[in-house]
Scaffold this active site. Sequence first.
Site, PDB file in Angstrom:
ATOM      1  N   GLU A 308     -29.426  26.310  46.778  1.00  0.00           N
ATOM      2  CA  GLU A 308     -28.970  27.512  47.348  1.00  0.00           C
ATOM      3  C   GLU A 308     -27.537  27.287  46.877  1.00  0.00           C
ATOM      4  OE1 GLU A 308     -27.914  27.165  51.618  1.00  0.00           O
ATOM      5  OE2 GLU A 308     -30.433  28.385  51.917  1.00  0.00           O
ATOM      6  N   ASP A 382     -36.497  27.095  57.578  1.00  0.00           N
ATOM      7  CA  ASP A 382     -34.770  26.417  57.546  1.00  0.00           C
ATOM      8  C   ASP A 382     -34.329  27.041  59.105  1.00  0.00           C
ATOM      9  OD1 ASP A 382     -32.145  26.444  57.448  1.00  0.00           O
ATOM     10  OD2 ASP A 382     -31.780  28.264  56.570  1.00  0.00           O
ATOM     11  N   GLU A 410     -28.145  27.900  64.559  1.00  0.00           N
ATOM     12  CA  GLU A 410     -27.361  29.183  63.756  1.00  0.00           C
ATOM     13  C   GLU A 410     -28.765  29.989  64.432  1.00  0.00           C
ATOM     14  OE1 GLU A 410     -28.108  27.802  59.973  1.00  0.00           O
ATOM     15  OE2 GLU A 410     -28.235  29.943  58.894  1.00  0.00           O
TER      16      GLU A 410
HETATM   17  C1  GCV Z   1     -25.156  24.401  54.488  1.00  0.00           C
HETATM   18  C2  GCV Z   1     -29.285  27.916  55.461  1.00  0.00           C
HETATM   19  C3  GCV Z   1     -27.937  27.742  56.228  1.00  0.00           C
HETATM   20  C4  GCV Z   1     -27.161  27.588  55.175  1.00  0.00           C
HETATM   21  C5  GCV Z   1     -26.701  25.829  54.882  1.00  0.00           C
HETATM   22  C6  GCV Z   1     -28.045  25.183  54.534  1.00  0.00           C
HETATM   23  C7  GCV Z   1     -29.177  23.930  54.220  1.00  0.00           C
HETATM   24  O1  GCV Z   1     -29.811  28.226  54.339  1.00  0.00           O
HETATM   25  O2  GCV Z   1     -27.836  29.312  56.727  1.00  0.00           O
HETATM   26  O3  GCV Z   1     -25.515  28.202  55.860  1.00  0.00           O
HETATM   27  O4  GCV Z   1     -26.015  25.736  54.214  1.00  0.00           O
HETATM   28  O5  GCV Z   1     -29.254  26.108  55.583  1.00  0.00           O
HETATM   29  O6  GCV Z   1     -29.608  23.248  54.822  1.00  0.00           O
HETATM   30  O7  GCV Z   1     -28.211  23.663  53.241  1.00  0.00           O
END
Ligand code: GCV
Length: 720
Positions: A308, A382, A410
């Site tokens: 990411e 995720d 989340e």
């Molecule tokens: C901290 C998901 C979340 C991100 C998070 C990522 C991760 O994509 O939306 O906010 O980033 O996981 O676990 O690194």
Amino acid sequence: MKLRLITSIALIILLQAQPLKAENGYDLWLRYLPVANASLRSQYQHSLSHYFFPVGSDRLAAAKNELISGLTGLIATKPQMAPVAQSGLVIATIDKIGPLKKIVSDSSLKTIGDEGYIIKTVSQAGHLTILVTAKTDLGILYGTFNLLRLLQTGKAIASLNIVEYPKTMYRVLDHWDNPVRTVERGYAGFSIWNWHKLPGYIDPRYIDYARANASVGINGSVLNNVNANIQMLTPAYLAKVKGLADAFRPYGIKVYLSVKFSSPVELGGLKTADPLDADVKKWWQDKVNEIYQYIPDFGGFLVKANSEGQPGPQTYGRSHAEGANMLADALAPHNGIVMWRAFVYDDKVPDDRAKQAYNEFKPLDGKFNKNVIVQVKNGPIDFQPREPFHPLFGALPNTSTMLEVQLTQEYLGFSTHLVYEAPLFKECLNADTYTQGKKSTVARILEGKYNAELITGMAGVANIGTDLNWCGHPFAQANWYCFGRLAWDPEQTASAIADDWLRMTFTNDNRFIATMKQEMLQSRENTVNYMTPLGLHHIMSANGHYGPGPWTDNMSRADWTAVYYHKADAAGIGFDRTRTGSNALAQYSPEVQQYFENLETCPDEYLLWFHHLAWNYKMRSGKTLWDEMVHHYYMGADSVKHMQQVWNSLEAYVDHERFTAVKQLMAIQYEEAVRWRDACVLYFQTFSKQPIPAGYPQPEHDLAYYRALRFPNLPGQGVN
Ligand code: GCV
């Protein structure tokens, strides 16, 4: 005499009629109110009013403080110190218990190791004594908390014989907290770390945080977001980190930091962060040595690399192992570890996102240093409401692997929805990978049962913030709690943990416990039903991951859209991950592959994760896929309504403050569940072209309405 009797009766009536003491939830499960059952309370008083507890360290002092405040509250009497022979309670390391030592077998001492403890009811000098003993001060701390838990949950203490030790080594909370105090995916206020006032001001909340963690065996805290800010490695911040480390130390909690792989460039001014570059290695060694000057028992680093948008070794043509090992080399002389995340995927890779972590890490098995542990999310995408277990579990027999679960909700309704996550975690832990034959479950792999050389652990992404009740929803505390208990012993059941938590957090009244425990155990399935039934996943709104967004098709990356995952079309719905599709199933053992590939055996819960099926596909229930999906969406929303009714019926058992808080949150949860249901059913109907079966109420609005909804300023969008 008569008057006295009348007065007593009046007093009893008055006491019973008194409203329950208002509670704001700050005390978590460590409330220590007087034991309500009078006969049990007097038994406890009788046994525990005199204690022996020698103290020779900060850790023992912390344990003793907890014992005294706990007992004073629970038995409503301050216990008194006494010599061993006259004490009903003896808490001391094995070298300090005198003649009682002969009661403890060598084998149980061996079993408990350095973190475990023994709690035993023994007979001495003509009376019963509860003995809590261990080899270390840490064992005593954990044993003390367990003893208090026994009392809080109303257990009999006349014949205790407990030999306990943690089944994993690193039991860590990961905070996604930023230096500016926002929390990425945090829904309970701001970060509890007050960086501005640290290190000078140690907020008492840090101590309560440490107590709560120690009470469930959590022994590590990663203080900052995996999307790491380089500031954390500057001297000013290291001094602040030291402040927290010092505060946590008595409670057996080590601090860790998330680090950005490009720190040598961004902070050190080097031209590269290539892990094989001599200057880069030296920069990290110097930085690590500097950290240990501040914090001699610093735990180590957590790294999100090449994921990411984060930099990583691949930026320099190096592998994850080369990157992790370079940091591990710097930490090894100090006994620090590297937790290296396997949460990697790239939209430039034309393969199913669910396969990418395995593809990257499987070839690296055995190539990581001994002090590296690869941190793997429970599922391959995720933290979705439901995912199959990650194929990396069991696929890395020569690599230390830890599980990462998300306590912060989340994808589970933020801190508004009541979702007890232990059933979700257990689903992963109990999954049979078959990689080492039948019953090689994820739990057993994590416990290091198949390779004694490996280090072991579990990480939970924290759901803690500045909200008075820590987690935003009174029931979200249960997720922090159950994480610790499962990291300590992954074999424990979700039900037993919920039972303890409810008793400690609310009341020991069995009518409340039986009813609410059932609701908790069902709560995750409710949410799966109104969000992502039958194996659907990643169909939340792109906007802050809040609410439904199955129509999301226009993002900077295809693997961030919803259509990538549900693949709904006129023919049907679902992601074909069998050999006719992405063949992600090939990453599992043959037994698991067959189980999920075969429509006869694939459970409904995972159907659309692995298969693309026609709308008229005949389900086990006899319904068509379309009808079954609609049924699940409605059942999910209805179950929230049911939960509301149950909660309302329990008003007498809960203090007004927490009762009202939960009641209000449930009302919002219901509204949101209905929105999820209606938006998803209407959207998928545009493909199925079939009516909502008779008997279900029609959605209140049309699809355009749901698509047009906007929710600005959502929580959890941490500014880094
Ligand atoms: C901290 C998901 C979340 C991100 C998070 C990522 C991760 O994509 O939306 O906010 O980033 O996981 O676990 O690194």
